[in-house]
Motif scaffolding. Structure first.
Motif, PDB file in Angstrom:
ATOM      1  N   VAL A  75      13.821   2.680 -84.186  1.00 15.81           N
ATOM      2  CA  VAL A  75      13.405   4.174 -84.305  1.00 15.81           C
ATOM      3  C   VAL A  75      14.500   5.079 -83.694  1.00 15.81           C
ATOM      4  CG1 VAL A  75      11.787   6.005 -83.788  1.00 15.81           C
ATOM      5  CG2 VAL A  75      10.908   3.814 -84.700  1.00 15.81           C
ATOM      6  N   PHE A  76      15.189   5.634 -84.345  1.00 13.54           N
ATOM      7  CA  PHE A  76      16.292   6.318 -83.540  1.00 13.54           C
ATOM      8  C   PHE A  76      15.760   7.708 -83.028  1.00 13.54           C
ATOM      9  CE2 PHE A  76      19.658   9.578 -83.567  1.00 13.54           C
ATOM     10  CZ  PHE A  76      20.661   8.852 -82.636  1.00 13.54           C
ATOM     11  N   SER A  77      14.994   8.472 -83.827  1.00 11.18           N
ATOM     12  CA  SER A  77      14.286   9.561 -83.212  1.00 11.18           C
ATOM     13  C   SER A  77      13.025   9.891 -83.770  1.00 11.18           C
ATOM     14  CB  SER A  77      15.307  10.890 -83.545  1.00 11.18           C
ATOM     15  OG  SER A  77      15.178  11.169 -84.772  1.00 11.18           O
ATOM     16  N   GLY A  78      12.077  10.404 -83.036  1.00 12.90           N
ATOM     17  CA  GLY A  78      10.649  10.604 -83.514  1.00 12.90           C
ATOM     18  C   GLY A  78       9.914   9.258 -82.902  1.00 12.90           C
ATOM     19  N   GLU A  79       8.560   9.105 -83.524  1.00 13.78           N
ATOM     20  CA  GLU A  79       7.890   7.907 -83.340  1.00 13.78           C
ATOM     21  C   GLU A  79       6.857   7.755 -84.560  1.00 13.78           C
ATOM     22  OE1 GLU A  79       4.015   9.056 -80.467  1.00 13.78           O
ATOM     23  OE2 GLU A  79       6.082   9.546 -79.732  1.00 13.78           O
ATOM     24  N   GLY A 122      14.030   4.674 -79.457  1.00 18.58           N
ATOM     25  CA  GLY A 122      14.787   3.584 -78.663  1.00 18.58           C
ATOM     26  C   GLY A 122      14.077   2.129 -78.810  1.00 18.58           C
ATOM     27  N   MET A 123      13.087   2.206 -79.456  1.00 17.98           N
ATOM     28  CA  MET A 123      12.318   0.793 -79.651  1.00 17.98           C
ATOM     29  C   MET A 123      12.736   0.515 -81.017  1.00 17.98           C
ATOM     30  SD  MET A 123       8.589   1.697 -78.123  1.00 17.98           S
ATOM     31  CE  MET A 123       8.100   0.106 -78.183  1.00 17.98           C
ATOM     32  N   PHE A 124      12.530  -1.201 -81.139  1.00 22.84           N
ATOM     33  CA  PHE A 124      12.896  -1.717 -82.263  1.00 22.84           C
ATOM     34  C   PHE A 124      11.519  -2.897 -82.413  1.00 22.84           C
ATOM     35  CE2 PHE A 124      15.038  -4.591 -79.437  1.00 22.84           C
ATOM     36  CZ  PHE A 124      14.661  -5.708 -79.773  1.00 22.84           C
ATOM     37  N   ALA A 125      11.474  -3.086 -83.874  1.00 28.44           N
ATOM     38  CA  ALA A 125      10.514  -4.315 -84.125  1.00 28.44           C
ATOM     39  C   ALA A 125      11.340  -5.227 -84.896  1.00 28.44           C
ATOM     40  CB  ALA A 125       9.340  -3.746 -84.857  1.00 28.44           C
ATOM     41  N   LEU A 126      11.192  -6.779 -84.611  1.00 26.02           N
ATOM     42  CA  LEU A 126      11.628  -7.806 -85.566  1.00 26.02           C
ATOM     43  C   LEU A 126      10.614  -8.066 -86.487  1.00 26.02           C
ATOM     44  CD1 LEU A 126      13.846  -9.694 -83.047  1.00 26.02           C
ATOM     45  CD2 LEU A 126      14.614  -7.601 -84.486  1.00 26.02           C
TER      46      LEU A 126
END
Length: 153
Positions: A75-79, A122-126
């Protein structure tokens, strides 16, 4: 499934060279400057999808699973929130579609077994093969810019 921030990407780089390339790309690219679209990073081994959308209520979305690619969803921006469902004992509502590497699972059938996690900017999921997931959801429609990098196994 792994959920973390890019600040901790070094922890996961040893999982595979392609995954290391994908995480480095996320950390070094200004996605605010890229138009929505698909971008090859390493042919069909690694490719990038930049997308803008509004989250939808989970009851309107299916779960999905992949066999050939790891999903790196950033997620680059938002949520948004995403649903997660272990693959064990699940029956797809739409069988695996090889050309697009996914099978779908119905929300209503699986909602009692699902868990949900917030994914903020700023978070990612694999998501690995076998990780049934439902991205792009939220109780209130929220604008999101998300980057999905497909990493071939």
């Amino acid at each position: 499934m792994i959920v973390d921030t890019l600040a901790n990407r070094h922890i996961y780089q040893s999982l595979s060279p392609r995954l290391a390339t994908a995480l480095a790309h996320l950390a070094t690219t200004d996605f605010s400057q890229l138009p929505v679209g698909n971008y090859p990073l390493d042919g069909d081994n690694i490719f990038v999808i930049v997308n803008d959308y509004h989250t939808k209520h989970r009851s309107t979305e299916p779960f999905e699973v992949h066999q050939k690619y790891i999903d790196v969803q950033y997620v680059f921006s938002g949520e948004e929130e995403f649903g997660y469902l272990p693959l064990a004992d699940q029956t797809p509502s739409k069988p695996y579609f090889d050309k697009h590497d996914y099978a779908e699972f119905d929300y209503e059938t699986n909602k009692a077994n699902a868990s949900y996690v917030q994914l903020k900017a700023g978070m990612f999921a694999l998501f690995f093969p076998g990780d049934v997931h439902m991205p792009g959801t939220g109780d209130i429609a929220t604008a999101v810019r998300k980057v999905v990098i497909k990493v071939k196994i």
